[in-house]
Scaffold this motif. Structure first.
Motif, mmCIF file in Angstrom:
data_model
loop_
_atom_site.group_PDB
_atom_site.id
_atom_site.type_symbol
_atom_site.label_atom_id
_atom_site.label_comp_id
_atom_site.label_asym_id
_atom_site.label_seq_id
_atom_site.Cartn_x
_atom_site.Cartn_y
_atom_site.Cartn_z
ATOM 1 N N UNK A 21 0.826 -1.208 0.000
ATOM 2 C CA UNK A 21 0.000 0.000 0.000
ATOM 3 C C UNK A 21 0.863 1.261 0.000
ATOM 4 N N UNK A 22 2.102 1.162 0.503
ATOM 5 C CA UNK A 22 3.000 2.319 0.441
ATOM 6 C C UNK A 22 3.288 2.688 -1.007
ATOM 7 N N UNK A 23 3.380 1.682 -1.866
ATOM 8 C CA UNK A 23 3.591 1.945 -3.287
ATOM 9 C C UNK A 23 2.341 2.516 -3.943
ATOM 10 N N UNK A 24 1.161 2.083 -3.484
ATOM 11 C CA UNK A 24 -0.083 2.652 -3.992
ATOM 12 C C UNK A 24 -0.134 4.153 -3.699
ATOM 13 N N UNK A 25 0.251 4.536 -2.491
ATOM 14 C CA UNK A 25 0.250 5.952 -2.124
ATOM 15 C C UNK A 25 1.338 6.695 -2.901
ATOM 16 N N UNK A 26 2.495 6.063 -3.110
ATOM 17 C CA UNK A 26 3.553 6.700 -3.892
ATOM 18 C C UNK A 26 3.103 6.943 -5.330
ATOM 19 N N UNK A 27 2.427 5.957 -5.921
ATOM 20 C CA UNK A 27 1.907 6.145 -7.275
ATOM 21 C C UNK A 27 0.911 7.296 -7.313
ATOM 22 N N UNK A 93 4.246 21.848 8.404
ATOM 23 C CA UNK A 93 4.880 23.157 8.255
ATOM 24 C C UNK A 93 4.348 24.157 9.287
ATOM 25 N N UNK A 94 3.047 24.125 9.526
ATOM 26 C CA UNK A 94 2.467 25.010 10.532
ATOM 27 C C UNK A 94 2.992 24.669 11.923
ATOM 28 N N UNK A 95 3.126 23.389 12.226
ATOM 29 C CA UNK A 95 3.627 22.976 13.533
ATOM 30 C C UNK A 95 5.087 23.379 13.705
ATOM 31 N N UNK A 96 5.873 23.224 12.646
ATOM 32 C CA UNK A 96 7.268 23.656 12.714
ATOM 33 C C UNK A 96 7.344 25.169 12.890
ATOM 34 N N UNK A 97 6.447 25.891 12.228
ATOM 35 C CA UNK A 97 6.414 27.336 12.383
ATOM 36 C C UNK A 97 6.049 27.758 13.790
ATOM 37 N N UNK A 98 5.326 26.882 14.516
ATOM 38 C CA UNK A 98 4.933 27.169 15.897
ATOM 39 C C UNK A 98 5.984 26.716 16.906
ATOM 40 N N UNK A 99 7.088 26.131 16.411
ATOM 41 C CA UNK A 99 8.184 25.796 17.311
ATOM 42 C C UNK A 99 8.601 24.350 17.379
ATOM 43 N N UNK A 100 7.845 23.439 16.790
ATOM 44 C CA UNK A 100 8.240 22.026 16.817
ATOM 45 C C UNK A 100 9.463 21.813 15.932
ATOM 46 N N UNK A 101 10.468 21.171 16.481
ATOM 47 C CA UNK A 101 11.685 20.906 15.713
ATOM 48 C C UNK A 101 11.953 19.410 15.558
ATOM 49 N N UNK A 102 11.013 18.589 15.985
ATOM 50 C CA UNK A 102 11.104 17.145 15.793
ATOM 51 C C UNK A 102 9.846 16.695 15.059
ATOM 52 N N UNK A 103 10.022 15.998 13.948
ATOM 53 C CA UNK A 103 8.914 15.446 13.172
ATOM 54 C C UNK A 103 9.013 13.932 13.265
ATOM 55 N N UNK A 104 7.943 13.296 13.704
ATOM 56 C CA UNK A 104 7.940 11.837 13.831
ATOM 57 C C UNK A 104 6.888 11.272 12.890
ATOM 58 N N UNK A 105 7.315 10.442 11.962
ATOM 59 C CA UNK A 105 6.430 9.821 10.983
ATOM 60 C C UNK A 105 6.199 8.374 11.397
ATOM 61 N N UNK A 106 4.999 8.074 11.849
ATOM 62 C CA UNK A 106 4.641 6.734 12.307
ATOM 63 C C UNK A 106 4.191 5.901 11.110
ATOM 64 N N UNK A 107 4.880 4.803 10.839
ATOM 65 C CA UNK A 107 4.587 4.064 9.621
ATOM 66 C C UNK A 107 4.949 4.915 8.418
ATOM 67 N N UNK A 108 6.205 5.374 8.384
ATOM 68 C CA UNK A 108 6.625 6.378 7.403
ATOM 69 C C UNK A 108 6.474 5.914 5.966
ATOM 70 N N UNK A 109 6.584 4.614 5.725
ATOM 71 C CA UNK A 109 6.458 4.138 4.353
ATOM 72 C C UNK A 109 7.447 4.828 3.436
ATOM 73 N N UNK A 110 6.955 5.342 2.309
ATOM 74 C CA UNK A 110 7.804 5.991 1.313
ATOM 75 C C UNK A 110 7.663 7.502 1.379
ATOM 76 N N UNK A 111 7.375 8.010 2.566
ATOM 77 C CA UNK A 111 7.264 9.441 2.817
ATOM 78 C C UNK A 111 8.589 10.138 2.514
#
Length: 301
Positions: A21-27, A93-111
């Motif tokens: 399904x990660x490839x389906x989303x990539x396509x 991007x909005x969260x980073x603009x508000x000060x978050x400097x850590x991004x955690x991708x759960x089940x990152x797949x082909x992100x």
């Protein structure tokens, strides 16, 4: 943790099961990238598709689809994924603009957000997924000599097991604000695993953190088995999404977060279709009818 979801080994890649399904989303992201009215740009997406034998024949441009946007999968469903990509890009991007400097991708797949988003230079993107998926991703990105825009840390782990130690060992700081995505993930997990995962997110997040995730509210997923989207996906890719989705009862994760002090909002994808002027709108026997996008913020004292 136990449940009715299919089991997968940590070493599995993208050539079967949920990995496919990660490839389906990539396509879908590739199709979106090449549209004249694109909502999101991902120049790496089509390379993932072409690198995997299981989907090398899939289209990466809408012009390659004989019935174009009338195709329930490569037209409507792919546009849904394109819209979701844009909405969650904006959230990060909005969260980073508000000060978050850590991004955690759960089940990152082909992100590829670490490669394509204009994040602050001191951001760190942690990508959690099974080792096989991350290995395929690394291979393709290396072949392209792709370089991330910010520090990127792959974290091989199975989200149905204990992954918190792997994340903190990789450098994640629970005391600093963060932004988390669970994009197209939770409905593959048994209900208890979803609860455990979001309990862990709550435990690992500082005030000022944010979380976005996708949920399905249908009481009977099989009621939509013959919907155009699921039927087209089975016939054109061999992916039976309803076989992969967990059939057990779903927890009220948004309610649980609210009870713990998070502020939450729940939206249909169709709201964002109207906002952006493109994307799916409701249809009869609609497999997207129960989909919800939830945005949560952990307030500062």
């Amino acid at each position: 943790m136990t449940g009715t979801a299919p089991r997968h080994s940590d070493a599995e890649g993208v050539d079967q099961g949920v990995g496919l399904t990660a490839l389906l989303v990539a396509a879908s992201r590739a199709l979106e990238t090449h549209r004249h009215d694109s909502l999101a740009q991902d120049p790496y997406a089509e390379h993932f598709v072409r690198a995997a034998p299981a989907c090398a024949h899939w289209p990466v441009r809408i012009e390659e689809v004989p019935d174009g946007d009338d195709n329930p999968l490569w037209g409507r469903f792919a546009r849904y994924f394109g819209l979701r990509t844009r909405v969650l890009d904006d959230f990060v991007l909005q969260s980073a603009g508000a000060g978050a400097r850590q991004v955690v991708l759960l089940g990152a797949g082909l992100d590829t957000r670490a490669f394509r988003l204009d994040l602050p230079a001191d951001c760190v993107v942690y990508e959690i997924d099974r080792a096989g998926v991350l290995a395929f991703k690394e291979q393709v990105l290396a072949s392209l000599s792709a370089a991330p825009e910010v520090k990127r840390v792959p974290v091989p782990a199975d989200l149905r097991e204990d992954w918190a130690d792997a994340l903190t060992t990789a450098g994640y700081d629970p005391a600093a604000p963060s932004v988390w995505l669970a994009e197209g993930l939770l409905f593959y997990l048994p209900g208890p695993a979803e609860t455990h995962l979001l309990d862990t997110v709550d435990r690992l997040t500082a005030p000022g953190s944010a979380l976005a995730f996708e949920a399905k509210l249908e009481k009977d997923l099989l009621a939509y088995r013959d919907s155009p989207i699921y039927t087209a996906t089975r016939w054109q890719t061999g992916i039976d999404l309803l076989h992969l989705f967990d059939k057990g009862p779903r927890p009220d994760s948004a309610g649980a977060l609210t009870a713990r002090g998070w502020s939450t909002s729940m939206h249909t994808p169709f709201e964002f279709t109207r906002e952006h002027g493109r994307g799916p709108l409701p249809t009869p026997n609609d497999a997207l009818e129960g989909n919800r996008w939830i945005f949560a913020h952990k307030p500062t004292p």
